[in-house]
Write a protein that holds these residues in place. Structure first.
Motif, short mmCIF file in Angstrom:
data_model
loop_
_atom_site.label_atom_id
_atom_site.label_comp_id
_atom_site.label_asym_id
_atom_site.label_seq_id
_atom_site.Cartn_x
_atom_site.Cartn_y
_atom_site.Cartn_z
N ASP A 63 -0.88 17.26 27.72
CA ASP A 63 -1.12 18.70 27.88
C ASP A 63 -2.40 18.87 28.68
O ASP A 63 -3.49 18.56 28.20
CB ASP A 63 -1.23 19.38 26.52
CG ASP A 63 -1.22 20.89 26.59
OD1 ASP A 63 -1.91 21.45 27.47
OD2 ASP A 63 -0.53 21.53 25.77
N MET A 66 -5.52 22.90 26.94
CA MET A 66 -5.30 23.53 25.64
C MET A 66 -6.63 23.57 24.91
O MET A 66 -7.67 23.21 25.46
CB MET A 66 -4.24 22.78 24.84
CG MET A 66 -4.48 21.31 24.71
SD MET A 66 -4.77 20.82 23.00
CE MET A 66 -3.16 21.07 22.29
N LEU A 222 3.05 14.65 22.04
CA LEU A 222 1.79 14.60 22.79
C LEU A 222 1.00 13.35 22.41
O LEU A 222 0.82 13.05 21.22
CB LEU A 222 0.96 15.85 22.51
CG LEU A 222 1.42 17.13 23.23
CD1 LEU A 222 0.84 18.36 22.59
CD2 LEU A 222 1.06 17.07 24.71
N VAL A 225 -4.39 15.01 25.46
CA VAL A 225 -4.65 16.43 25.67
C VAL A 225 -5.97 16.59 26.42
O VAL A 225 -6.91 15.82 26.23
CB VAL A 225 -4.69 17.23 24.36
CG1 VAL A 225 -3.35 17.19 23.65
CG2 VAL A 225 -5.80 16.76 23.43
N THR A 227 -8.70 19.23 26.53
CA THR A 227 -8.98 20.30 25.59
C THR A 227 -10.36 20.91 25.76
O THR A 227 -11.35 20.19 25.93
CB THR A 227 -8.76 19.80 24.14
OG1 THR A 227 -9.13 20.82 23.21
CG2 THR A 227 -9.57 18.54 23.85
N GLN A 399 0.73 26.67 33.20
CA GLN A 399 1.27 26.74 31.84
C GLN A 399 2.65 27.42 31.91
O GLN A 399 2.74 28.65 31.81
CB GLN A 399 0.33 27.53 30.91
CG GLN A 399 -1.00 26.88 30.66
CD GLN A 399 -1.94 26.96 31.84
OE1 GLN A 399 -2.04 28.01 32.48
NE2 GLN A 399 -2.64 25.89 32.15
N CYS A 437 0.80 20.26 34.07
CA CYS A 437 1.36 21.25 33.14
C CYS A 437 0.67 21.20 31.78
O CYS A 437 0.33 20.12 31.28
CB CYS A 437 2.85 21.02 32.97
SG CYS A 437 3.82 21.22 34.47
N GLY A 438 0.51 22.35 31.19
CA GLY A 438 -0.09 22.45 29.87
C GLY A 438 0.41 23.68 29.14
O GLY A 438 1.38 24.32 29.56
N SER A 439 -0.27 24.04 28.05
CA SER A 439 0.21 25.13 27.19
C SER A 439 -0.80 26.23 26.94
O SER A 439 -0.44 27.34 26.61
CB SER A 439 0.62 24.55 25.83
OG SER A 439 -0.53 24.03 25.15
N PHE A 446 2.14 24.44 21.83
CA PHE A 446 2.09 23.24 22.66
C PHE A 446 3.38 22.42 22.57
O PHE A 446 3.39 21.22 22.87
CB PHE A 446 0.87 22.37 22.34
CG PHE A 446 0.62 22.04 20.89
CD1 PHE A 446 1.60 21.49 20.10
CD2 PHE A 446 -0.63 22.28 20.33
CE1 PHE A 446 1.36 21.16 18.76
CE2 PHE A 446 -0.89 21.96 19.00
CZ PHE A 446 0.11 21.40 18.22
N VAL A 448 6.03 20.84 24.10
CA VAL A 448 6.21 20.47 25.51
C VAL A 448 7.62 20.78 25.99
O VAL A 448 7.82 21.23 27.13
CB VAL A 448 5.88 18.98 25.72
CG1 VAL A 448 6.19 18.55 27.15
CG2 VAL A 448 4.41 18.72 25.39
N PHE A 484 3.97 17.05 33.04
CA PHE A 484 3.50 16.82 31.67
C PHE A 484 3.17 15.35 31.39
O PHE A 484 2.91 14.99 30.26
CB PHE A 484 4.55 17.32 30.67
CG PHE A 484 4.46 18.79 30.36
CD1 PHE A 484 3.44 19.30 29.58
CD2 PHE A 484 5.42 19.67 30.85
CE1 PHE A 484 3.36 20.65 29.28
CE2 PHE A 484 5.35 21.03 30.56
CZ PHE A 484 4.31 21.52 29.77
#
Length: 542
Positions: A63, A66, A222, A225, A227, A399, A437-439, A446, A448, A484
């Protein structure tokens, strides 16, 4: 050999998009990829052999943006996701206080409400008057799903010293009624007027939160990440946050590879961080300092994303740029000259213009080839900005799950003409721009597979709109999976150590219940994660 995975459909995501049927792992790394016969030759008495029974094995998901600590922190608080009205918010919070028997004076935090999802009453923000119906004995703070607006009750405002005489601050605002009284709505930087008074968790509490958050991330496949944590919890003490991650690492309790997007929104914070010796790349394969992260503007839903023209449905505002041009120039140049990668939250086109200008100035003064600077979110773009990504070789952190909400509001917010050049992921990718790509979790989930589904269908999770919202900007399944996996590895300068299933790389993988490359695109969201392998160990099994 520690473990051998056989009878799988192994999608390596290597440069040839090759497939294999077996993988051997040892000491946290991939030792062999090939046929079942080839890999089983490495088996010894201590090897655990796992039969994948024909299921798809992919590289572990990454991710690219996030907020893991924020997500983990809010697992302890009132969950307001899915609330249907202000009355529903009030009822849910009253029940939370009653069930947990929370003493008077203790802070109550809630997260996830979104007035656009209300199905009862008006689609308006709550105010202090609404929160006061819950309690006037507890300080209460509710954070909107976008994290760019908080609502406070009278008790919280009293403890924060907010009155009609309190001055507004640059880069944010709090709303007033016709008599000049604050009504409890705090936007952008003004949120800190309230949130800075919430008690700070201890290092041990941070660790406990992160363990729960990491476990939930593993359930979604995942293994890495990127973050943004440094201002996710009260106190904004990045030293304690780094310490918590380091201790978890030393205790063998980290089940995610952390690339910290370092939110340091002032010269004082950034200089202090650099003076302590931190730079992008500091750390190891489990916890590593990533880019300087900045917030360039707000959110589309809250109308605080900074636009070059007024909002179509609210002409009195163009949103809120968090920094002046001079301020963003200084921060970007300081990071650039001190070996810090740069990633800036920009939803509106005005914010992107400002950030690209700052990046271009820094790169002109002090050229750097492989900088991998990027724009996080990059939703509201025009033709100039789309071209600027390629010109500056900037990364687009996207996202896909944002479509779930944004397709309902984007056209009304910005108008149909500008919308044509927005959410232009395919245009960016096919012009040679690196996408990851992420959330943005916990703003969105999250999960995916939901993100991949929305990237390739341009539909929300209910299957709407029919035919997709922007079908000319969808990604292929292969492109979304790459975003991802290898896409995220590229943004952290780690494409040579993870992101694909190749010999010598870190043994981070995920097993899916169905073959994502062979089923109808509308069914991708229904795929389940069967197993997550991190550092060669099974950290989640359905």
């Amino acid at each position: 050999m520690d473990r051998i995975f056989i009878n799988g459909k192994v999608a390596t995501i290597d440069s040839k998009n090759s497939f294999a049927e077996a993988v051997a792992v040892e000491n946290g790394k991939i030792a062999k990829v090939g046929s079942k016969e080839e890999v089983l030759e490495l088996k010894n008495d201590k090897t655990e052999v796992i039969d994948l029974e024909g299921k798809l094995l992919l590289p572990g998901f990454n991710d690219s943006h996030m907020h893991l600590l924020m997500y983990s922190y809010h697992l302890q608080n009132v969950n307001l996701v899915g609330t249907t009205s202000i009355d529903n918010i009030i009822e849910r919070t009253k029940n939370f206080i009653k069930e947990r028997n929370i003493a008077s004076g203790k802070w109550i935090l809630g997260i996830g409400w979104n007035q656009d999802y209300f199905t009862e009453g008006e689609k308006v923000f709550p105010t202090k008057y609404d929160l006061d119906k819950i309690s006037t004995e507890h300080p209460i703070v509710f954070i909107r799903a976008c994290y760019h607006i908080v609502i406070a009750n009278s008790k919280a405002m009293e403890l924060a010293g907010i009155t009609k005489d309190s001055p507004q601050i640059e880069g944010g605002k709090f709303d007033l009624d016709e008599n000049g009284e604050p009504i409890g709505i705090f936007r952008e930087k003004a949120q800190g007027l309230i949130t800075s008074h919430i008690p700070e968790p201890t290092v041990e509490e941070i660790k406990e939160m992160l363990i729960e958050g990491m476990e939930n991330a593993n359930k979604c496949g995942l293994t890495s990440v990127q973050t943004d944590d440094f201002e996710a919890i009260p106190g904004k003490n990045y030293e304690n946050i780094i310490k918590a991650y380091k201790e978890l690492n030393e205790e063998g309790k980290i089940n995610l590879r952390i690339y910290e997007q370092c939110l340091l929104p002032s010269m004082e914070r950034l200089k202090g961080f650099l003076d302590r010796g931190y730079r992008t790349g500091y750390g190891d394969d489990f916890f590593k300092i990533g880019p300087l992260k900045l917030l360039g503007d707000g959110s589309l839903g809250a109308r605080t994303a900074a636009l070059t023209k007024p909002y179509a449905d609210c002409p009195e505002t163009c949103g809120i740029p968090v920094f002046t041009q001079e301020e963003i120039d200084e921060l970007v140049e300081m990071a650039h000259n001190n070996d810090m990668q740069i990633a800036v939250h920009c939803i509106g086109n005005k914010a992107m213009y400002m950030v690209f200008e700052a990046m271009e100035k820094a790169l002109t003064k002090n050229p750097k080839e492989d900088h991998r600077y990027g724009i996080v979110h990059c939703q509201i773009t025009d033709k100039y900005l789309l071209n600027k990504f390629k010109e500056l070789n900037a990364v687009a952190y996207i996202q896909p799950i944002f479509l779930d909400y944004d397709w309902h509001i984007a056209e009304s917010r910005i108008g149909s003409e500008l919308l044509e050049t927005c959410y232009n992921w395919r245009t960016l990718l096919h012009s040679g721009v690196h996408i990851a790509c992420g959330s943005d979790a916990p703003v969105e989930s999250f999960d995916v597979l939901n993100g991949i589904y929305e990237a390739v269908t341009s539909k929300d999770l209910t299957g709407k709109p029919e035919g997709g919202w922007k079908p000319d900007q969808t990604l292929t399944v292969e492109e979304a999976v790459y975003g991802f996996t290898m896409g995220g590895a590229y943004t952290s300068f780690e494409e040579n150590v993870k992101g694909s299933i190749e010999e010598g790389k870190l043994a981070d993988m995920v097993v899916l219940s169905r073959n994502i490359f062979e089923i109808p695109e509308d069914e991708i969201k229904d795929i389940e994660v069967e197993m997550t392998i991190f550092n060669g160990n099974i950290v989640y099994e359905k």
